[in-house]
Design a protein around this motif. Structure first.
Motif, PDB file in Angstrom:
ATOM      1  N   VAL A 110       0.826  -1.198   0.000  1.00 25.59           N
ATOM      2  CA  VAL A 110       0.000   0.000   0.000  1.00 25.59           C
ATOM      3  C   VAL A 110       0.865   1.253   0.000  1.00 25.59           C
ATOM      4  N   VAL A 111       2.089   1.124   0.526  1.00 27.07           N
ATOM      5  CA  VAL A 111       3.012   2.264   0.528  1.00 27.07           C
ATOM      6  C   VAL A 111       3.350   2.676  -0.899  1.00 27.07           C
ATOM      7  N   ASP A 112       3.473   1.689  -1.796  1.00 34.06           N
ATOM      8  CA  ASP A 112       3.753   2.006  -3.198  1.00 34.06           C
ATOM      9  C   ASP A 112       2.640   2.869  -3.781  1.00 34.06           C
ATOM     10  N   TYR A 113       1.402   2.462  -3.512  1.00 37.56           N
ATOM     11  CA  TYR A 113       0.265   3.233  -4.001  1.00 37.56           C
ATOM     12  C   TYR A 113       0.227   4.619  -3.361  1.00 37.56           C
ATOM     13  N   TYR A 114       0.553   4.678  -2.080  1.00 39.41           N
ATOM     14  CA  TYR A 114       0.513   5.946  -1.352  1.00 39.41           C
ATOM     15  C   TYR A 114       1.470   6.959  -1.970  1.00 39.41           C
ATOM     16  N   TYR A 115       2.727   6.555  -2.199  1.00 36.58           N
ATOM     17  CA  TYR A 115       3.699   7.499  -2.744  1.00 36.58           C
ATOM     18  C   TYR A 115       3.450   7.789  -4.222  1.00 36.58           C
ATOM     19  N   ARG A 116       2.966   6.790  -4.940  1.00 39.55           N
ATOM     20  CA  ARG A 116       2.638   7.038  -6.344  1.00 39.55           C
ATOM     21  C   ARG A 116       1.508   8.068  -6.434  1.00 39.55           C
ATOM     22  N   ARG A 117       0.541   7.923  -5.562  1.00 39.22           N
ATOM     23  CA  ARG A 117      -0.595   8.839  -5.505  1.00 39.22           C
ATOM     24  C   ARG A 117      -0.134  10.264  -5.262  1.00 39.22           C
ATOM     25  N   LEU A 118       0.793  10.448  -4.344  1.00 35.83           N
ATOM     26  CA  LEU A 118       1.281  11.782  -4.002  1.00 35.83           C
ATOM     27  C   LEU A 118       2.111  12.392  -5.125  1.00 35.83           C
ATOM     28  N   LEU A 119       2.900  11.574  -5.791  1.00 39.00           N
ATOM     29  CA  LEU A 119       3.691  12.096  -6.904  1.00 39.00           C
ATOM     30  C   LEU A 119       2.799  12.555  -8.051  1.00 39.00           C
ATOM     31  N   TRP A 120       1.694  11.831  -8.286  1.00 38.62           N
ATOM     32  CA  TRP A 120       0.732  12.303  -9.280  1.00 38.62           C
ATOM     33  C   TRP A 120       0.097  13.612  -8.833  1.00 38.62           C
ATOM     34  N   LEU A 121      -0.137  13.753  -7.528  1.00 36.44           N
ATOM     35  CA  LEU A 121      -0.729  14.983  -7.006  1.00 36.44           C
ATOM     36  C   LEU A 121       0.201  16.168  -7.250  1.00 36.44           C
ATOM     37  N   VAL A 122       1.501  15.956  -7.066  1.00 39.37           N
ATOM     38  CA  VAL A 122       2.479  17.008  -7.357  1.00 39.37           C
ATOM     39  C   VAL A 122       2.365  17.433  -8.821  1.00 39.37           C
ATOM     40  N   PHE A 124      -0.273  17.121 -10.792  1.00 45.21           N
ATOM     41  CA  PHE A 124      -1.525  17.861 -10.961  1.00 45.21           C
ATOM     42  C   PHE A 124      -1.358  19.314 -10.493  1.00 45.21           C
ATOM     43  N   GLY A 125      -0.603  19.507  -9.418  1.00 48.49           N
ATOM     44  CA  GLY A 125      -0.350  20.862  -8.934  1.00 48.49           C
ATOM     45  C   GLY A 125       0.427  21.690  -9.938  1.00 48.49           C
ATOM     46  N   VAL A 126       1.415  21.079 -10.573  1.00 45.62           N
ATOM     47  CA  VAL A 126       2.187  21.766 -11.614  1.00 45.62           C
ATOM     48  C   VAL A 126       1.270  22.147 -12.775  1.00 45.62           C
ATOM     49  N   ILE A 127       0.391  21.241 -13.162  1.00 45.62           N
ATOM     50  CA  ILE A 127      -0.561  21.526 -14.250  1.00 45.62           C
ATOM     51  C   ILE A 127      -1.500  22.663 -13.852  1.00 45.62           C
ATOM     52  N   ASN A 128      -1.975  22.650 -12.607  1.00 49.14           N
ATOM     53  CA  ASN A 128      -2.866  23.712 -12.142  1.00 49.14           C
ATOM     54  C   ASN A 128      -2.178  25.071 -12.196  1.00 49.14           C
ATOM     55  N   GLY A 129      -0.886  25.087 -11.866  1.00 49.59           N
ATOM     56  CA  GLY A 129      -0.148  26.343 -11.850  1.00 49.59           C
ATOM     57  C   GLY A 129       0.303  26.801 -13.224  1.00 49.59           C
ATOM     58  N   ILE A 138      -2.554  24.640  -4.358  1.00 48.49           N
ATOM     59  CA  ILE A 138      -2.083  23.981  -3.137  1.00 48.49           C
ATOM     60  C   ILE A 138      -1.731  22.513  -3.360  1.00 48.49           C
ATOM     61  N   LEU A 139      -2.102  21.944  -4.509  1.00 52.59           N
ATOM     62  CA  LEU A 139      -1.879  20.528  -4.748  1.00 52.59           C
ATOM     63  C   LEU A 139      -0.394  20.181  -4.757  1.00 52.59           C
ATOM     64  N   GLU A 454     -11.402   0.065  -1.052  1.00 54.40           N
ATOM     65  CA  GLU A 454     -10.291   0.448  -0.199  1.00 54.40           C
ATOM     66  C   GLU A 454     -10.773   1.462   0.831  1.00 54.40           C
ATOM     67  N   PRO A 455      -9.960   1.784   1.826  1.00 57.05           N
ATOM     68  CA  PRO A 455     -10.338   2.857   2.751  1.00 57.05           C
ATOM     69  C   PRO A 455     -10.520   4.171   1.998  1.00 57.05           C
ATOM     70  N   GLN A 456     -11.248   5.074   2.572  1.00 55.91           N
ATOM     71  CA  GLN A 456     -11.576   6.334   1.934  1.00 55.91           C
ATOM     72  C   GLN A 456     -10.329   7.069   1.506  1.00 55.91           C
ATOM     73  N   VAL A 457     -10.323   7.509   0.258  1.00 54.60           N
ATOM     74  CA  VAL A 457      -9.222   8.259  -0.295  1.00 54.60           C
ATOM     75  C   VAL A 457      -9.688   9.684  -0.512  1.00 54.60           C
ATOM     76  N   THR A 458      -8.970  10.644  -0.010  1.00 54.05           N
ATOM     77  CA  THR A 458      -9.447  12.024  -0.020  1.00 54.05           C
ATOM     78  C   THR A 458      -8.427  12.969  -0.596  1.00 54.05           C
ATOM     79  N   LEU A 459      -8.913  14.068  -1.135  1.00 48.98           N
ATOM     80  CA  LEU A 459      -8.008  15.133  -1.581  1.00 48.98           C
ATOM     81  C   LEU A 459      -7.317  15.745  -0.392  1.00 48.98           C
ATOM     82  N   SER A 460      -8.031  15.958   0.672  1.00 52.34           N
ATOM     83  CA  SER A 460      -7.440  16.651   1.803  1.00 52.34           C
ATOM     84  C   SER A 460      -7.847  15.962   3.079  1.00 52.34           C
TER      85      SER A 460
END
Length: 460
Positions: A110-122, A124-129, A138-139, A454-460
């Motif tokens: 699950v750690v693999d998914y967790y860090y992969r998820r966050l790197l995609w979020l980074v 998305f933040g670059v795209i937003n900016g 803030i992403l 899976e357990p709830q996955v949230t933006l924030s």
């Protein structure tokens, strides 16, 4: 695993790969708070979307005007608090995401998914900016801060509160230092003026001291020429707006990360602690929620009003403000916004328990369930409405009129979320994010029987 991770939020993951959370397994109160924060954050972002920063000097310079009272209400009750709620819920979301076996049947941790998820979020933040051209994204920051949360997942709530205090103390100390440096510039300026009044020649150092102070307070004075330049640039085509915002985005995502890192991380720690004691999942007694509501608002709203009045005094006469205020209440920013945010969350939880306005709670929950989509949608709508490559309303509305736009966007997002979730399991950007995280297209259409989740996955 902490005992407060309630079984209602856990999913069966022992015999299949992870899947997005089903509606039956979501914690509705968390969605309600997130929906409130999502709508509320537009109140804070709309001035950045629609007006040059030079307008603040005009707003504070017109006490008694509609713009002034609008700014007073927003700054006192909401400034910084929506980002605080997002940060808290982001920390809680990390615990929810990791509330499963360390290794899944698929053989992937699950750690693999967790860090992969966050790197995609980074990303998305670059795209937003840099693509959607929103400099207040803030992403990017949340993705980077989230990378550090994993080692703290099993920490006790009391220890997480201590970590929060440490993170908050650091910006407080920096604020005190900045205040002392500001006062030192004022003192050096006054000494230079005194020498001039004595009709003596200034030394090079005294000349620099005088120039440094005048440069320091330029932002408190309305500059029509600078304002016209900013408006012209933002009412240009996409390429011109991109070029204009590029230096600011680079500065925010580098130097800004250094300044904002501790307050975001601290609020994430606080969110993890509050989740562990059952605060967000509505597990505490009504009397405790009344207590956190009373204390949060008593501290937060009082400090918020003082900060607003201090801002007005600073814009009116920065020199007089520094001369008469040895301690700046701005140093208590994190205390103020944290207390008010907890007050907001407590109020929402008490209203939810009362059952007075179930339609409103449901509407907020729908918006919160699609928080990622709605957040990016705000960037798309507002940049197209205000920037020159869209409708070109940048700089054309008075401050209070910006909140008419906010109201329209709120109504649209509430209706859109309700309709969308009648047919689909989650928002379009949530679907994209999850598909990228698991590197597999996720089922999109709503099913009568939810799949294992899976357990709830949230933006924030």
């Amino acid at each position: 695993m902490d005992s407060t991770l309630h079984s209602s939020t856990l999913a069966a993951t022992t015999d299949q790969a992870p899947q997005p959370v089903s509606r039956a397994e979501r914690t509705q109160t968390i969605d309600i708070i997130r929906g409130f924060a999502l709508l509320g954050i537009l109140m804070m972002n709309i001035p950045g979307f629609g007006q040059p920063w030079t307008r603040w000097a005009l707003i504070f310079g017109a006490p008694g005007s509609t713009d002034y009272y609008t700014a007073m209400a927003v700054e006192t009750a909401f400034s910084g608090t929506m980002r605080t709620l997002f940060s808290m819920l982001f920390g809680a979301g990390m615990l929810l995401f990791l509330a499963k076996k360390e290794d899944l049947a698929s053989g992937q941790s699950v750690v693999d998914y967790y860090y992969r998820r966050l790197l995609w979020l980074v990303l998305f933040g670059v795209i937003n900016g840099y693509v959607l051209l929103w400099t207040g994204d803030i992403l990017y920051f949340y993705g980077l801060c989230g990378l550090l949360l994993y080692p703290f997942r099993k920490m006790k709530a009391t220890h997480l509160v201590i970590a929060t205090v440490i993170c908050v103390v650091l910006p407080f100390a920096r604020g005190i230092q900045s205040n002392l440096e500001f006062r030192a510039k004022r003192t050096a300026y006054l000494e230079a003026v005194k020498v001039e009044q004595q009709q003596k020649k200034l030394t090079d150092e005294q000349k620099k001291a005088k120039e440094a102070w005048l440069e320091q307070i330029k932002w408190t004075k309305h500059d029509p020429k600078k304002e016209a330049e900013i408006i012209k640039g933002m009412q240009s085509g996409y390429g011109a707006v991109f070029a204009k915002l590029m230096p600011r985005n680079v500065n925010i995502e580098s130097r800004g990360m250094y300044y904002d890192f501790w307050d975001m991380l601290g609020m994430m720690f606080l969110g993890m602690a509050l989740f562990k004691i059952g605060f967000f999942s509505n597990k505490l007694s009504a009397s405790l929620y009344w207590m956190t509501l009373s204390l949060g608002y008593s501290i937060g709203l009082l400090l918020g009003n003082i900060q607003f009045m201090d801002q007005a005094a600073m814009f009116h006469d920065p020199g007089a403000y520094v001369d008469t205020h040895f301690f700046s209440v701005f140093a208590l920013y994190d205390l103020r916004r944290g207390a008010t945010a907890i007050g907001h969350a407590s109020l929402l939880l008490l209203v939810y328990r009362s059952g007075v306005v179930p339609w409103l709670m449901k509407a907020l929950a729908n918006v919160g369930q699609m928080a990622f989509t709605n957040y990016l949608m705000q960037s798309i709508i507002c940049t197209l409405f205000f920037n020159g490559y869209g409708l070109g309303y940048y700089g054309k509305l008075a401050f209070h009129q910006l909140y008419y736009v906010v109201a329209v966007v709120w109504v649209f997002q509430i209706i859109f979320s309700v309709i969308w979730l009648q047919f689909f399991r989650f928002g379009p950007f949530e679907w994209l994010w999850r598909s990228l995280t698991y590197w597999k297209l996720q089922p999109m259409r709503l099913r009568t029987e939810p799949v294992a989740a899976e357990p709830q996955v949230t933006l924030s």
